[in-house]
Each structure stands twice: as structure tokens, then as C-alpha cells.
Design an enzyme around this catalytic site. Structure first.
Site, PDB file in Angstrom:
ATOM      1  N   LYS A 118       4.325  -2.785  -6.632  1.00  0.00           N
ATOM      2  CA  LYS A 118       3.195  -2.892  -5.695  1.00  0.00           C
ATOM      3  C   LYS A 118       2.185  -1.773  -5.922  1.00  0.00           C
ATOM      4  CE  LYS A 118       6.050  -5.198  -2.198  1.00  0.00           C
ATOM      5  NZ  LYS A 118       6.956  -4.966  -1.056  1.00  0.00           N
ATOM      6  N   VAL A 160       1.530  -7.941  -2.341  1.00  0.00           N
ATOM      7  CA  VAL A 160       1.680  -6.559  -1.851  1.00  0.00           C
ATOM      8  C   VAL A 160       1.549  -6.538  -0.331  1.00  0.00           C
ATOM      9  CG1 VAL A 160       0.777  -4.195  -1.961  1.00  0.00           C
ATOM     10  CG2 VAL A 160       0.669  -5.652  -3.983  1.00  0.00           C
ATOM     11  N   GLU A 205      -2.896 -11.975  -3.005  1.00  0.00           N
ATOM     12  CA  GLU A 205      -2.876 -11.182  -1.764  1.00  0.00           C
ATOM     13  C   GLU A 205      -1.461 -10.955  -1.250  1.00  0.00           C
ATOM     14  OE1 GLU A 205      -5.730  -9.843   0.183  1.00  0.00           O
ATOM     15  OE2 GLU A 205      -3.903  -8.781   0.699  1.00  0.00           O
ATOM     16  N   ASP A 208      10.515  -2.407  -6.396  1.00  0.00           N
ATOM     17  CA  ASP A 208       9.569  -3.211  -5.616  1.00  0.00           C
ATOM     18  C   ASP A 208       8.317  -2.393  -5.271  1.00  0.00           C
ATOM     19  OD1 ASP A 208       9.214  -5.680  -3.678  1.00  0.00           O
ATOM     20  OD2 ASP A 208       8.922  -3.915  -2.418  1.00  0.00           O
ATOM     21  N   ILE A 268      -0.454  -7.974   5.281  1.00  0.00           N
ATOM     22  CA  ILE A 268      -1.572  -7.016   5.416  1.00  0.00           C
ATOM     23  C   ILE A 268      -2.636  -7.350   4.361  1.00  0.00           C
ATOM     24  CG2 ILE A 268      -2.223  -4.579   5.411  1.00  0.00           C
ATOM     25  CD1 ILE A 268       0.722  -3.846   5.784  1.00  0.00           C
TER      26      ILE A 268
HETATM   27  N1  HSE Z   1      11.804  -6.653  -0.252  1.00  0.00           N
HETATM   28  C1  HSE Z   1      10.464  -6.268   0.099  1.00  0.00           C
HETATM   29  C2  HSE Z   1      10.496  -5.241   1.211  1.00  0.00           C
HETATM   30  C3  HSE Z   1       9.607  -7.401   0.553  1.00  0.00           C
HETATM   31  O1  HSE Z   1      11.577  -4.888   1.700  1.00  0.00           O
HETATM   32  O2  HSE Z   1       9.433  -4.775   1.591  1.00  0.00           O
HETATM   33  C4  HSE Z   1       9.079  -8.199  -0.577  1.00  0.00           C
HETATM   34  O3  HSE Z   1       8.288  -7.420  -1.423  1.00  0.00           O
END
Ligand code: HSE
Length: 430
Positions: free
Chosen positions: A206, A133, A130, A202, A137
Site C-alpha cells: 500500500k 489501499v 481506489e 500488505d 477511505i
Molecule cells: N488485511 C488488510 C488489513 C486488509 O488488515 O488491513 C486488506 O488490505
């Protein structure tokens, strides 16, 4: 009948430290919520901040990973170290030894989720992610459980808080990218090497996880087209606003039926009246459209110690609540077959194009002729600035295939009247 669920935690950094704190501060209450005591039994860490802000019983800290992944007493191994080196090894060993595995590691799940799910299945345990991502949330549980009844057709997400913070600051203050990035680094949102966030790795990790759950398949990370936000300038944001849009880094997943699934992350001009246009600061949001739910948006903190740790502990409680059901469930939906991903060239969109051109008669005609040659129909043309023989041209197109737009752009670059193609931004949510 067990008398407690025992947790082994790997990593005591930001997220791991938050997990330890929540498990210790709320031990009594979590046990009552789960219906069985939940004990933090072992912690393996390379970094130990002294003194810890919570007490640890003797024997909890261990430098030997076997005390977690090979310990018959441990029911759940929680990984909060990140990366796909040691974390992958620990995941394989823990699941292989019949322990549930909980992780906040998006790269691990995006790259190895299906493999780890298969190991979990063969050993009658489960993989939980969980926190991987959108931090706090509950989007994974939302898609996997609550929306399992639905057919999700579209998913649009602001999945990276750092880039949303940067774009929001550029929008509010007219700041340029480099200054907004420096501020994000000062505040601790962006890393010193910010590539993972600003070049959209990133968000792409996700999206591959969310798309697997939303569209009932498993997608490989390298099937996702992703572009970051480095090329966005303050003037693009100002022009977008005058056209009725905000520029956001949007992760898009669209089920195009037989043709495949669109999976892409790139700066997108979002209509100002859409809820995603108004997500400010470092917050995240996921907007979904399904046959039965219609439209829904999940919104909240996408990172940070306690929001992320709360999602990890939520998974632990979920396992504790259901620990007597020994079957393994399809957490990456590996029991659906693979699906095609639509090649980027076949994605259709409207485009915003900003060109630096010579300010003289016939320039617009040459550019319009290239657009006509490749079937790019123009919706609007504006020339807001002209100085020293140079002008800026802002073109917005009607929907056209990416392939045609890129071909037209390549030809425009070769025109002697086009000094530079400053930006190309997709307009609207598909
Ligand atoms: N570095 C990510 C962000 C948070 O700025 O949303 C971790 O996934």
C-alpha cells in the site's frame, strides 16, 4: 452515444459479493448519479454461495472469462480475486482489449501498476484502484485528483487494520502479541497464516502505491524497507506509554529532495498527542503534509466487504461519468521519471532500545562507551526493573543515522554484560 455502461465482475467472494450487491441494490440511483445506466452484465466466479442475497438475471453468470475480457459489450472489467496469477493475466487481457479495469488488488498494483498503466494508455482506457489501499477511505482519489495541486512532502499511514487491531489490544489490555493475534484471527481480521499482515507485506504494497501518487513517481515494492510487529511486547508498549508514546505500525514516505524519498514501514513510537496515536481497532488513517494543504488526515475503515466494495463501485461510477472522454490519464503518474529511494542506513531517527543486562557496576559505562564510539547520543536512560542479577535498560537516543545505530547495536550484542537486545524501535514521525 451508449445507452448503458456494462460491467463484468471477476470474483464473487467478500469484496466481489459486496460489489454485486451495491450495483444491484442501487442500480437505479447509481445510473442517475453517473448520468448513464450502469449494468452488472457478467460475473465470472469459481465460488458461488447459494442462494445469493440478490437476484441475478439469466446469462449473467459465466464460467468463461472470455465473456468478460474479450466481450465487445463489456466496458469495465472489475477484478476482485486478488493475487498476481490469474488477476494479472485478466488485467492485461481486459486493458489490451480496450476495457477499463477496476481492481481492489494492492499486490497487483504495487508490482504491476506501471506496466498495466502503459497497456491502458496504449488502448485509450484507464486503470482504477481506489479499493486497493485503505478500503473505504478515498485516499487514491484524494492524492491523484484533489491534491494534484500540491507538493506532498510527508505521508504517514496506518495502512493495515489487522496490525492496528493487535497493537491497540496490546495497548488497552496489556496483552502479549500471540494472544492479541489469536483474538484477531478469531474475529476474522487476521488470516490463519497472518504473515501478509503482521510481517507488513500488505502495508508495504500500500505504501508503494500511495508514495507513487504522493511523490510523482513509481516505486518498486522491493525498494521499500519493511518490518512487522512480531517483536513488539507488552512491556515495550507500557514503557512507550510512560515515555509519552503509542506504538503503531507506521508507513512513512518523506520527500528528501535531491537525496531521494524515504519509504519504510516499521513499528514506530508515535507521540500520544499526534492524531495517528489515537487510531483504534482495525481502522486505517493517512496523514499528509503538503505545501498548500498543510496537514490533513484521511480516516476510516480500511477493510471489510462493504467499505471496500463501495470504493470499487465509486471507481465504476467515475468511469461511467467520464466515459465519453476517451483519453487515458496517468493513473500511476508514469509520465514522471523514477526517483531514488534513500537507503535505510541514511535515514535519521531517534531510537528506543530495551536491553537485558547484568545488574552490576560498570555495565552502563560500557554501553555508553559503545554509543559514544558510534556517535549515538543518549537522550534518556532508565533502569525500571532488576531481578536475580539481571536488569532491563531502556535507552532513548537523540536523532542518529540508522547505520550508526545498527553498528552500535552489533557491538553491544558482543558485550559480555549484554544478555539480549530485546527491542529497537524508531521514535517519532520524521
Ligand atoms: N488485511 C488488510 C488489513 C486488509 O488488515 O488491513 C486488506 O488490505
Amino acid at each position: 452515444m451508449k445507452d448503458a455502461i456494462k460491467v463484468g465482475l471477476i470474483g464473487l467472494g467478500t469484496v466481489g459479493g459486496g460489489v454485486a450487491r451495491i450495483l444491484i441494490e442501487n442500480e437505479d440511483s447509481l445510473g442517475r448519479r453517473a448520468g448513464i445506466p450502469v449494468k452488472l452484465a457478467k460475473i465470472n466466479t469459481l465460488v458461488l454461495k447459494n442462494p445469493l442475497p440478490y437476484p441475478l438475471a439469466d446469462g449473467v453468470l459465466t464460467s468463461d472469462i472470455k465473456d468478460l475480457v474479450e466481450n465487445p459489450e463489456i466496458d469495465i472489467v472489475v477484478e476482485c480475486i486478488g493475487g498476481v496469477g490469474a488477476a494479472l493475466d485478466f488485467a492485461r487481457r481486459a486493458l489490451g482489449n480496450g476495457k477499463h479495469f477496476v481492481t481492489s488488488n494492492k499486490e497487483l498494483i504495487a508490482k504491476y501498476g506501471p506496466e498495466l498503466t502503459e497497456i491502458a494508455k496504449s488502448n485509450g482506457v484507464n486503470l482504477y484502484f481506489e479499493a486497493s489501499v485503505c478500503g473505504g477511505i478515498p485516499i487514491i482519489h484524494g492524492l491523484k485528483n484533489n491534491l494534484a495541486s500540491d507538493n506532498i512532502r510527508k505521508l504517514f499511514g496506518i495502512l493495515n487494520g489487522t496490525t492496528n487491531y493487535i497493537l491497540d489490544k496490546m495497548t488497552r489490555e496489556g496483552a502479549e502479541f500471540a494472544d492479541a493475534l489469536a483474538e484477531a484471527q478469531k474475529l476474522g481480521y487476521a488470516e490463519q497464516n497472518p504473515t501478509n499482515d503482521v510481517d507488513a507485506f500488505d502495508a508495504a504494497y500500500k505504501l508503494s502505491i500511495l508514495a507513487g501518487l504522493a511523490f510523482h513517481s513509481s516505486f518498486k515494492f522491493d525498494q521499500i524497507h519493511f518490518e512487522g510487529i512480531r517483536s513488539i511486547s507488552a512491556s515495550d508498549i507500557a514503557y512507550a506509554k510512560s515515555l509519552g508514546y503509542a506504538i503503531k505500525l507506521i508507513a512513512t514516505g518523506v520527500d528528501c529532495g535531491e537525496k531521494g524519498v524515504q519509504l519504510r514501514v516499521h513499528p514506530t513510537m508515535v507521540p500520544l498527542e499526534h492524531p495517528l496515536a489515537n487510531i483504534s481497532g482495525a481502522f486505517n488513517a493517512v496523514f499528509v503534509e503538503g505545501d498548500y494543504i498543510g496537514q490533513a488526515m484521511f480516516y476510516g475503515p480500511g477493510a471489510g466487504m462493504l467499505p471496500t466494495a463501495s470504493a470499487v463501485v465509486g471507481d465504476i461510477v467515475d468511469i461511467a461519468m467520464t466515459h465519453e472522454l476517451t483519453h487515458s490519464h496517468p493513473s500511476m503518474l508514469t509520465n514522471f521519471g523514477p526517483r531514488e529511494v534513500l537507503p535505510m542506513g541514511l535515514v535519521e531517527s531517534e531510537y528506543y532500545l530495551r536491553l537485558s543486562v547484568a545488574d552490576k557496576p560498570g555495565v552502563l559505562a560500557k554501553i555508553a562507551s559503545v554509543c559514544g564510539e558510534f556517535g549515538v547520543s543518549l537522550k534518556s536512560v532508565d533502569q525500571p526493573e532488576a531481578e536475580g542479577g539481571l536488569a532491563e535498560l531502556i535507552l532513548v537516543t537523540h536523532p542518529v543515522l540508522e547505520k550508526s545505530m545498527q553498528e552500535a547495536l552489533a557491538k553491544m550484542r558482543g558485550l559480555d554484560v549484554v544478555m539480549k537486545v530485546e527491542s529497537l524501535i524508531r521514535v517519532g514521525l520524521a
